[in-house]
Enzyme design. Structure first.
Site, PDB file in Angstrom:
ATOM      1  N   GLU A 147     -42.098 -27.088 -23.404  1.00 56.54           N
ATOM      2  CA  GLU A 147     -41.171 -26.012 -23.000  1.00 56.54           C
ATOM      3  C   GLU A 147     -39.863 -26.700 -22.630  1.00 56.54           C
ATOM      4  O   GLU A 147     -39.725 -27.225 -21.533  1.00 56.54           O
ATOM      5  CB  GLU A 147     -41.735 -25.248 -21.803  1.00 56.54           C
ATOM      6  CG  GLU A 147     -43.057 -24.543 -22.060  1.00 56.54           C
ATOM      7  CD  GLU A 147     -42.909 -23.276 -22.884  1.00 56.54           C
ATOM      8  OE1 GLU A 147     -41.762 -22.817 -23.096  1.00 56.54           O
ATOM      9  OE2 GLU A 147     -43.931 -22.753 -23.337  1.00 56.54           O
ATOM     10  N   CYS A 173     -33.744 -22.318 -18.024  1.00 54.15           N
ATOM     11  CA  CYS A 173     -33.752 -22.569 -19.469  1.00 54.15           C
ATOM     12  C   CYS A 173     -33.406 -21.297 -20.225  1.00 54.15           C
ATOM     13  O   CYS A 173     -32.922 -21.339 -21.341  1.00 54.15           O
ATOM     14  CB  CYS A 173     -35.119 -23.081 -19.892  1.00 54.15           C
ATOM     15  SG  CYS A 173     -36.443 -22.012 -19.320  1.00 54.15           S
TER      16      CYS A 173
HETATM   17  P1  NAD Z   1     -36.197 -33.334 -16.799  1.00 49.06           P
HETATM   18  O1  NAD Z   1     -36.599 -33.426 -18.226  1.00 49.06           O
HETATM   19  O2  NAD Z   1     -35.240 -34.315 -16.278  1.00 49.06           O
HETATM   20  O3  NAD Z   1     -37.473 -33.423 -15.855  1.00 49.06           O
HETATM   21  C1  NAD Z   1     -38.591 -32.592 -16.011  1.00 49.06           C
HETATM   22  C2  NAD Z   1     -39.816 -33.310 -15.495  1.00 49.06           C
HETATM   23  O4  NAD Z   1     -40.029 -34.482 -16.259  1.00 49.06           O
HETATM   24  C3  NAD Z   1     -39.708 -33.767 -14.039  1.00 49.06           C
HETATM   25  O5  NAD Z   1     -40.981 -33.677 -13.439  1.00 49.06           O
HETATM   26  C4  NAD Z   1     -39.306 -35.211 -14.188  1.00 49.06           C
HETATM   27  O6  NAD Z   1     -39.681 -35.991 -13.097  1.00 49.06           O
HETATM   28  C5  NAD Z   1     -40.082 -35.612 -15.415  1.00 49.06           C
HETATM   29  N1  NAD Z   1     -39.506 -36.741 -16.142  1.00 49.06           N
HETATM   30  C6  NAD Z   1     -38.198 -37.102 -16.232  1.00 49.06           C
HETATM   31  N2  NAD Z   1     -38.082 -38.214 -16.974  1.00 49.06           N
HETATM   32  C7  NAD Z   1     -39.332 -38.557 -17.369  1.00 49.06           C
HETATM   33  C8  NAD Z   1     -39.865 -39.612 -18.162  1.00 49.06           C
HETATM   34  N3  NAD Z   1     -39.087 -40.534 -18.702  1.00 49.06           N
HETATM   35  N4  NAD Z   1     -41.203 -39.662 -18.359  1.00 49.06           N
HETATM   36  C9  NAD Z   1     -42.005 -38.732 -17.819  1.00 49.06           C
HETATM   37  N5  NAD Z   1     -41.561 -37.693 -17.067  1.00 49.06           N
HETATM   38  C10 NAD Z   1     -40.237 -37.616 -16.845  1.00 49.06           C
HETATM   39  O7  NAD Z   1     -35.698 -31.846 -16.602  1.00 49.06           O
HETATM   40  P2  NAD Z   1     -35.180 -31.158 -15.261  1.00 49.06           P
HETATM   41  O8  NAD Z   1     -33.775 -31.595 -15.055  1.00 49.06           O
HETATM   42  O9  NAD Z   1     -36.151 -31.323 -14.150  1.00 49.06           O
HETATM   43  O10 NAD Z   1     -35.252 -29.626 -15.689  1.00 49.06           O
HETATM   44  C11 NAD Z   1     -34.248 -29.010 -16.387  1.00 49.06           C
HETATM   45  C12 NAD Z   1     -34.614 -28.883 -17.852  1.00 49.06           C
HETATM   46  O11 NAD Z   1     -35.842 -28.175 -17.989  1.00 49.06           O
HETATM   47  C13 NAD Z   1     -33.603 -28.056 -18.615  1.00 49.06           C
HETATM   48  O12 NAD Z   1     -33.313 -28.648 -19.848  1.00 49.06           O
HETATM   49  C14 NAD Z   1     -34.309 -26.724 -18.806  1.00 49.06           C
HETATM   50  O13 NAD Z   1     -33.844 -25.986 -19.901  1.00 49.06           O
HETATM   51  C15 NAD Z   1     -35.711 -27.147 -18.954  1.00 49.06           C
HETATM   52  N6  NAD Z   1     -36.620 -26.034 -18.667  1.00 49.06           N
HETATM   53  C16 NAD Z   1     -37.304 -25.455 -19.705  1.00 49.06           C
HETATM   54  C17 NAD Z   1     -38.143 -24.391 -19.474  1.00 49.06           C
HETATM   55  C18 NAD Z   1     -38.891 -23.741 -20.609  1.00 49.06           C
HETATM   56  O14 NAD Z   1     -39.872 -23.074 -20.333  1.00 49.06           O
HETATM   57  N7  NAD Z   1     -38.487 -23.912 -21.852  1.00 49.06           N
HETATM   58  C19 NAD Z   1     -38.298 -23.901 -18.185  1.00 49.06           C
HETATM   59  C20 NAD Z   1     -37.590 -24.498 -17.136  1.00 49.06           C
HETATM   60  C21 NAD Z   1     -36.764 -25.574 -17.398  1.00 49.06           C
END
Ligand code: NAD
Length: 491
Positions: free
Chosen positions: A263, A297
């Site tokens: 997602e 998102c």
């Molecule tokens: P992010 O990708 O930075 O982090 C998301 C999660 O991944 C966090 O738990 C983070 O700690 C972890 N993470 C980060 N780097 C990682 C790595 N290298 N390896 C493993 N895990 C890692 O995103 P964010 O800033 O927390 O959230 C915002 C993003 O999420 C936006 O792009 C938004 O559109 C998306 N989002 C999508 C949905 C959906 O359902 N499509 C819903 C909510 C948010």
């Protein structure tokens, strides 16, 4: 521990949430020490939670593996009853959980409460789905043998969630995994661990057996997710977050051929046709843009409006957004809280400056106010040139860029001119146009004359670089089930 300006009630709410890792039913310290959780409205540390080491992560997977067989055999009704009881508990404690969420994430308490109730609904929905896992029995088309299919839990899962919806992005995964009979390790975002830890305690109090749900919080996500993704006992990775991180995780997961749900990011177009009810479109735009302060998102990232009504739409939207009260989410009447951190606020400011430099007009907002916290004003930009960065990048903030179109074809082309494909919004009173445009849009979801699509009873998810897999609806549990086929010889 921490120096803050929290009120005694706020302090007590934060202190009541668990601050340790949940592994095999026990709350334990992290091998990495602790990590600080900030209040984004002040930038102050409000709590220190356990920082998991790679060994803690492995221990969490050990616990999930150990609990797997018993949990898969637990009667579906029992699994459903635990979810149902947890739904009741979350609803009963919605006010306290909402305050906790606001303190770590920033959005107004009323919005946090909406998320808590939305998050709880996934527990209720999947409590009802747990007892509807079925298979089929069919006669081989050529006669003789029979085909039997059965659906079984996928096995141990790693569930990684973002900070923007600290609870709902978790229950969308945890609910169906529990219902399906799968066990899991959950890793919430480091910015907002408290809401997830509080949920873990609630599920535990409602009888979830030890090891079914394990929670690890960590300063370095990659350090704890890497060893788990490389572990052959893991069967499934469900990730909600940015496209960039999703891609990296997919690459890592390819060695183990893990089942995946992704997602990812969005860049939602909001289309307003000339025949639309303009006031209704403005109301919908406020929901689609300003829910979660634009940090969603599903947030409308760009407004494409039919040329004859574009100025009127932009002015009405600017009047409403310009009147929104900005402030700490715990204060009465506040409609817009801070962004999550300085990086996010700087990115929003940079995108606005880029559009203005290229010739966009600022109708309202456009600044980060002075003082502590990561605030940015609700902003409407009109006449946004098509090469502006904020039309192609996910803004993740309270900024509404408005541009105009001449024809339906032009609107569809503009809407689809993005690598993302999560959701689009369409305002029109012409039913044939509504269906024609809905068919032509390259997205997983469409809000037709409404600015909100999120619904536990519906399949949420995207196409293109917004990912794959569906959360919620009857489809949501499929992500946690495998299909086994038995060929039966009868004669
Ligand atoms: P992010 O990708 O930075 O982090 C998301 C999660 O991944 C966090 O738990 C983070 O700690 C972890 N993470 C980060 N780097 C990682 C790595 N290298 N390896 C493993 N895990 C890692 O995103 P964010 O800033 O927390 O959230 C915002 C993003 O999420 C936006 O792009 C938004 O559109 C998306 N989002 C999508 C949905 C959906 O359902 N499509 C819903 C909510 C948010």
């Amino acid at each position: 521990m921490s120096t803050t300006t929290l009120s005694p009630h706020e302090r007590a709410t934060v202190d009541a949430a668990p601050h340790q890792l949940l592994i095999g039913g026990r709350w334990v310290d992290g091998g990495g020490g602790t990590l600080a959780v900030e209040d984004p409205s002040t930038g102050e540390t409000i709590a220190e939670v356990a920082d998991a080491s790679p060994d803690d992560a492995r221990a969490a997977l050990d616990a999930a593996v150990a609990a797997g067989a018993d949990w898969a055999r637990t009667p579906p009704r029992e699994r459903g009853e635990i979810l149902r009881a947890s739904f009741e508990s979350v609803v009963a404690r919605a006010d306290e959980l909402a305050l906790l969420m606001t303190l770590e994430m920033g959005k107004p308490v009323s919005e946090s409460k909406s998320e808590i109730l939305y998050a709880a609904e996934f527990l209720r929905w999947f409590s009802e789905e747990a007892v509807r896992i079925d298979g089929r029995y069919a006669v081989n088309p050529s006669g003789g043998s029979r085909l039997l299919t059965m659906r079984q839990p996928v096995g141990p899962c790693l569930l990684i969630t973002p900070w923007n919806f600290p609870l709902a992005m978790g229950t969308r995964k945890i609910g169906p995994a529990i219902a399906a009979g799968a066990t899991m390790v959950v890793k919430p975002a480091k910015q907002t661990p408290l809401s997830m830890l509080a949920l873990g305690k609630i599920l535990q109090e409602n009888g979830l057996p030890d090891g079914v749900l394990n929670i690890i919080t960590a300063e370095s996500a990659a350090d704890v997710s890497g060893p788990l993704i490389a572990d052959p006992r893991l069967r499934k990775l469900s990730f909600t977050g940015s496209t960039e991180v999703g891609r990296a995780l997919m690459r890592q997961a390819s060695d183990g051929l893990l089942r995946l749900s992704m997602e990812l990011g969005g860049n939602a177009p909001f289309l307003v046709f000339e025949d639309a009810d303009l006031d209704a479109a403005v109301e919908g735009a406020i929901v689609a843009k300003m829910r979660n302060g634009g940090e969603a998102c599903t947030a409308a990232n760009r407004f494409h409006v039919a040329a004859p009504v574009a100025d009127a739409f932009a002015e009405k939207l600017a009047a409403r957004l310009g009147a929104m009260k900005l402030g700490r989410g715990t204060e009465g009447g506040v409609e817009l809280g801070p962004l999550i951190d300085a990086t996010q606020r700087n990115k929003v400011a940079e995108l606005v400056d880029d559009a203005v430099d290229r010739g966009a007009r600022t109708l309202t907002g456009g600044h980060a106010p002075d003082g502590p916290g990561y605030f940015y004003e609700a902003t409407v930009l009109a006449g946004v040139p098509s090469d502006s960065r904020l039309l192609s990048e996910e803004i993740f903030g309270p900024v509404a860029p408005v541009s105009s179109f001449e024809t339906e074809e032009e609107a569809i082309q503009a809407a689809n001119a993005t690598e993302f494909g999560l959701v689009a919004y369409v305002y029109t009173r012409d039913i044939t146009r509504a269906l024609r445009v809905s068919e032509a849009l390259e997205t997983g979801m469409i809000g037709l004359n409404q600015g909100l699509v999120s619904n536990p009873a519906a399949p949420f998810g995207g196409v293109k670089q917004s990912g794959f897999g569906r959360e919620g609806g009857p489809e949501g549990i499929d992500e946690y089930l495998e299909t086994k086929y038995v060929a039966i010889k009868l004669d």
